[in-house]
Design a protein around this motif. Structure first.
Motif, short mmCIF file in Angstrom:
data_model
loop_
_atom_site.label_atom_id
_atom_site.label_comp_id
_atom_site.label_asym_id
_atom_site.label_seq_id
_atom_site.Cartn_x
_atom_site.Cartn_y
_atom_site.Cartn_z
N THR A 110 1.01 -1.21 -0.08
CA THR A 110 0.19 0.07 0.09
C THR A 110 0.93 1.22 -0.02
N ALA A 111 1.79 1.09 0.55
CA ALA A 111 2.96 2.33 0.67
C ALA A 111 4.39 1.49 0.62
N TYR A 112 5.30 2.34 0.18
CA TYR A 112 6.56 1.82 0.02
C TYR A 112 7.59 2.91 -0.22
N VAL A 113 8.96 2.76 -0.03
CA VAL A 113 9.87 3.51 0.10
C VAL A 113 10.58 3.68 -1.40
N VAL A 114 11.05 4.76 -2.01
CA VAL A 114 11.59 4.68 -3.11
C VAL A 114 12.66 6.13 -3.09
N SER A 115 13.67 6.16 -3.72
CA SER A 115 14.81 7.39 -4.12
C SER A 115 13.89 8.40 -4.43
N SER A 116 14.33 9.79 -3.73
CA SER A 116 13.83 10.95 -4.20
C SER A 116 14.05 11.29 -5.80
N GLY A 338 17.97 11.10 -0.51
CA GLY A 338 16.37 11.49 -0.13
C GLY A 338 15.79 10.15 -0.70
N SER A 339 14.76 9.87 0.24
CA SER A 339 13.68 8.81 -0.05
C SER A 339 12.29 9.37 0.58
N GLY A 340 11.54 8.60 0.44
CA GLY A 340 10.09 8.75 0.81
C GLY A 340 8.96 7.76 0.32
N TYR A 341 7.89 8.16 0.83
CA TYR A 341 6.82 7.14 0.53
C TYR A 341 6.17 7.50 -0.58
#
Length: 484
Positions: A110-116, A338-341
């Motif tokens: 449903t949510a996952y982390v990727v590079s900016s 950076g990363s984020g959801y």
């Protein structure tokens, strides 16, 4: 800031040093959250699907017992607030191929982390949903730093929530700056130009024979190209422009601003003698040069002070992070890491709301941050590692200076982080949160960095090389790549 910084990083995966070391675990799931002062405007007891299950992929290393224990504490705290929602955490994707597999999978999180740096192409490919309404509804939306939030957005529309996104900066040696009569804390406040940068490097090298005022890290295949990109962006020049009508791209890597960026390296190396005897070294070797006293500053993502500590610096507190000098604030500077959801584009709004609730619950609430850090500290004691979460909190990176929530979170972690300190950063995060951040080139990024590597190598070996000529050649290669 090395060419691998397009990799996905979470707070759990960013530099951990056990015991008394510095750990810059800033992002991902490391700041567990349970909500009190930070509840979303929606009622957390009723928001989200009935008897629903969310899969959140933000764990970078499931063999790391302290971080896994802390993640479990976050889930338990969230469950206490939203008993009708089940959260399952799993390993995040670690690269573009895994992200593509996640998207294609029927069991995508449903949510996952990727590079900016991966967000823009995902937006263009319509692989992520518009989260603007949900994000703006969050109670503390106005406390988010716009420049960092924009790294997961486009034209005022938001497609995700950063964990951390920082500009490329400089990690510097306070003693070497002071030896040349320079004030390190003044550099933390930003506002420095290329002229200041060049003058400081020369003053330090002149005062300390054998020391590189600026240790460039230009060893290929693309590191030199990425370093040149940083200088170009800081001088107000992006790498291409797109025609609104035709959608065609025009390479812009041979403009006066781009030439001035390359010429700066040439002048510092050949004229000022301020880059040491060998600027063509690998990124991590730059931190070794700092740690051993052979250099005074080098380009870095925000984890620079921790990298210098890991390289064996005798006094890690001697090294601080400062904003990169910029000549054109309209363009700002390159995202250093950076990363984020991001969220699934195949689930309903109720699931998206619940998933967002969990990300801010885990990362941006006073109770939750405390719970997470407490669990981390206790697990570190239990497994004998002595690992403590000595971190720069997510809130410090993403929330504005002066944010009440940020201050509350920073205060809340102190009982669980014995060596907690922002002294290595000072105003760096507050300053860079005001700077426009640009991602690496979305279109043909590797080809562009590879092409820019060549002029960098030429000017480092030929003192009379013409920067304009070399960039004209590189620009032609880049244009061919953009046309293909």
């Amino acid at each position: 800031m090395d060419d691998s910084t397009s990799r996905t990083l979470s707070r759990r995966s960013v530099l951990k040093l056990g015991g008394g070391g510095i750990a810059l675990l800033a992002g991902g799931g490391l700041l567990a959250a349970c909500t009190s002062a930070t509840s979303p405007k929606t009622n957390p007891a009723s928001a989200g699907p009935d008897s629903g299950s969310l899969t959140i992929a933000d764990i970078a290393d499931d063999t790391d017992k302290p971080s896994v224990a802390a993640a479990a504490a976050a889930v338990a705290a969230f469950k206490a607030k939203q008993p009708n929602v089940t959260v399952v955490t799993k390993l995040q994707p670690s690269g573009a191929d895994e992200v593509a597999a996640f998207i294609a999978s029927r069991t995508a999180p449903t949510a996952y982390v990727v590079s900016s740096n991966d967000v823009s192409p995902m937006i263009a490919a319509k692989q992520v949903p518009d989260m603007t309404a949900i994000i703006k509804k969050w109670e503390h939306f106005d406390e988010l730093a716009p420049a960092l939030l924009d790294t997961f957005g486009l034209n005022g529309t938001y497609y995700g929530l950063p964990q951390y996104s920082g500009s490329t900066g400089l990690v510097i040696s306070k003693p070497l700056f002071q030896s040349a009569g320079l004030d390190p804390t003044d550099w933390q406040r930003g506002g420095k130009t290329f002229a200041d940068f060049r003058a400081a490097a020369k003053a330090i090298s002149d005062k300390n024979p054998g020391v590189a005022g600026f240790q460039a890290t230009l060893k290929g295949p693309r590191q030199g190209g990425l370093s040149l990109l940083t200088l170009m962006y800081a001088n107000g020049q992006l790498t291409y422009r797109q025609d609104d009508a035709t959608k065609k791209y025009t390479a812009t890597c041979n403009t006066p601003q781009a030439v001035a960026a390359l010429q700066l390296l040439q002048q510092m190396y050949w004229q000022d003698k301020s880059m040491g005897s060998n600027p063509v070294i690998a990124y991590l070797d730059g931190f070794q040069a700092l740690a051993s006293g052979k250099a005074a500053m080098c380009m870095s993502a925000f984890d620079g002070p921790g990298q210098v500590a890991a390289a064996g610096a005798e006094r890690p507190d001697d090294f601080i992070m400062v904003p990169f000098p910029i000549n054109d604030t309209a363009q700002g500077t390159l995202i250093g890491s950076g990363s984020g959801y991001v969220f699934s584009n195949t689930v309903n709004q109720s699931d998206l709301q619940a998933a967002f609730d969990y990300t801010v619950f885990e990362n941006l609430s006073v109770e939750g941050v405390s719970a997470y850090y407490k669990a981390w500290l206790e697990a570190g004691k239990a497994d004998g590692s002595g690992e403590t979460p000595q971190t720069v909190p997510f809130a410090t990176l993403l929330l504005k200076a002066g944010s009440a929530l940020r201050a509350q979170i920073e205060e809340a972690v102190k009982p669980y982080v014995p060596a907690y300190s922002l002294s290595l950063y000072g105003d760096y995060f507050a300053t860079t949160a005001k700077i426009n951040l640009a991602p690496e080139p979305v279109v043909k990024g590797k080809e562009i960095k590879t092409a820019l590597q060549t002029p960098v190598e030429v000017i480092m070996t030929k003192p009379n090389a013409n920067p304009q000529t070399e960039l004209d050649k590189a620009n032609a290669v880049i244009q061919q790549a953009l046309n293909s």
